[in-house]
Design an enzyme around this catalytic site. Structure first.
Site, PDB file in Angstrom:
ATOM      1  N   ARG A   1      -2.166  11.047  31.877  1.00  0.00           N
ATOM      2  CA  ARG A   1      -2.423  10.881  30.441  1.00  0.00           C
ATOM      3  C   ARG A   1      -3.226  12.057  29.915  1.00  0.00           C
ATOM      4  O   ARG A   1      -2.995  12.560  28.822  1.00  0.00           O
ATOM      5  CB  ARG A   1      -3.177   9.559  30.172  1.00  0.00           C
TER       6      ARG A   1
ATOM      7  N   TYR B   1       8.971  12.326   4.656  1.00  0.00           N
ATOM      8  CA  TYR B   1       9.631  11.355   5.528  1.00  0.00           C
ATOM      9  C   TYR B   1       9.017   9.961   5.322  1.00  0.00           C
ATOM     10  O   TYR B   1       7.795   9.813   5.233  1.00  0.00           O
ATOM     11  CB  TYR B   1       9.490  11.819   6.976  1.00  0.00           C
TER      12      TYR B   1
ATOM     13  N   ASP C   1       4.858  19.938   8.129  1.00  0.00           N
ATOM     14  CA  ASP C   1       5.878  19.340   8.992  1.00  0.00           C
ATOM     15  C   ASP C   1       7.059  20.303   9.026  1.00  0.00           C
ATOM     16  O   ASP C   1       7.747  20.505   8.029  1.00  0.00           O
ATOM     17  CB  ASP C   1       6.295  17.977   8.431  1.00  0.00           C
TER      18      ASP C   1
ATOM     19  N   LYS D   1      14.164  15.920  17.170  1.00  0.00           N
ATOM     20  CA  LYS D   1      15.212  16.537  16.367  1.00  0.00           C
ATOM     21  C   LYS D   1      15.655  17.878  16.961  1.00  0.00           C
ATOM     22  O   LYS D   1      16.187  17.924  18.049  1.00  0.00           O
ATOM     23  CB  LYS D   1      14.730  16.696  14.929  1.00  0.00           C
TER      24      LYS D   1
END
Length: 378
Positions: free
Chosen positions: A45, A97, A169, A194
């Protein structure tokens, strides 16, 4: 090195074995010589060798100080927003978004962080919206789904004048076509699901920062919150990044041809694509982008949900799916899919009509794609 060369060699050979492809270190923990004495890795982690390579890669590509990899684009967004404190304000684009709008307006508002949503394509709107509480200016450029383009360099000046962070973004273009930090941004966010991965087989998110101080804060939040990218998905993303430049060239070329075709079809009302000379932000896009990307949106003259549904259920090559940036061409209906959580009035005010269709143009032959759109419009 030129960008295309850099991308091909972004996956570094393994120092331990010499493997050309970065190994997948599928482990949760690492042996320690004595308490807290180890080789830089204690628990996955906190740090993982495969994830470390992809984090360094995205930082290099975005010309930033440090990069961080997360389990999704929204996990990346959430981590960045955790830099804020109660009473801080976010000034954001009004057609961002839907997931970003949702987390700002329904989650972080509960913690005393307020948000203003404005049209950031007009720099004056940004200047008028800021206040002494503004800590973040958050923009997408181009926006999802109406492909509005904001002037990163000018908005960065406003952010710096008040000591706020400009967060961009960059999902729609990737560092292959736009590098916001070079234009003055402080933080860049990606849904790596994406274009970075590019093959519809990974869920990932990335943040790149241009400050050691902010990098230390984000590293602490990433480790504390724990929404990190898995070793296998890190490896898949690295593999995808190596063809990023080639894919974006083809995505952009195909999208330009489709946008130009849509202008000629009598059933189309509006076409949104920054590569068209009649796009209101075409000149800004020319100035700050290397190409115009693979996303095209359009609305129908029959502006109804029924008309959009007819088109979306008739395509044969374009796949109806809630994603973008795939090598395969995808289509979606923002009003009922990606932006369903955005109030209807706000959707319509920002140009998300009931008939608006968003195309993620793939790398297939453009003639086949145009024929598919043609037959679906019949």
């Amino acid at each position: 090195m030129k960008l295309q060369t850099k991308l091909v060699h972004i996956s570094k050979p393994d120092e331990l074995t010499g493997a050309i492809s970065t190994p997948i270190y599928q482990t949760s923990s690492y042996i320690q010589e004595s308490p807290d004495v180890h080789k830089g890795f204690a628990y996955s982690r906190t740090a993982n060798p495969t994830r470390k390579v992809v984090e360094q890669a995205i930082a290099e590509l975005e010309v930033g100080f440090a990069g961080f990899a997360f389990s999704s684009g929204l996990a990346a967004t959430d981590c960045v927003l955790k830099l804020l404190n109660q009473g801080d304000e976010v000034v954001a684009g009004n057609d961002i978004y839907g997931g970003t709008y949702r987390i700002l307006s329904t989650v972080y508002n509960r913690f005393g962080i307020t948000s203003k949503f404005i049209d950031t394509t007009d720099v004056k709107n940004v200047a008028n919206a800021i206040s002494d509480k503004t800590k973040v200016i958050w923009i997408e450029t181009p926006t999802n789904p109406t492909l509005k383009v904001s002037d990163i360099k000018e908005i960065a000046k406003i952010a710096k004048s008040i000591g706020a962070w400009l967060i961009v973004d960059n999902t729609f273009l990737s560092p292959a076509l736009q590098r916001p930090i070079e234009l003055g941004a402080d933080i860049v966010v990606h849904s790596g699901t994406k274009y970075l991965s590019g093959h519809g087989d990974v869920l990932s998110g990335f943040v790149v920062v241009n400050s050691e101080e902010v990098a230390e804060q984000l590293k602490y939040i990433q480790n504390t919150s724990g929404a990190v990218l898995s070793p296998f998905d890190s490896w898949l993303t690295l593999r995808g990044i190596q063809t990023l430049a080639l894919r974006l060239q083809k995505h952009s070329s195909n999208a330009q041809k489709i946008a130009e075709y849509l202008l000629t079809n009598p059933k189309i009302d509006k076409v949104y694509y920054p590569g068209l000379k009649n796009h209101k932000n075409h000149e800004i896009a020319l100035k700050q982008q290397d190409a115009f990307g693979g996303m095209v949106s359009f609305s129908l003259k029959e502006d109804t949900l029924e008309a959009a549904t007819r088109f979306l259920t008739k395509t044969k090559i374009f796949i109806l799916a809630e994603n973008l940036g795939d090598v395969r061409s995808l289509a979606s209906h923002p009003a009922t899919m990606t932006h369903k959580s955005t109030p209807a009035q706000i959707r319509r005010e920002t140009g998300i009509q009931d008939s608006l269709i968003r195309l993620s143009v793939g790398i297939e032959d453009p003639e086949d794609l145009i024929k598919d759109i043609e037959q679906a419009l019949c």
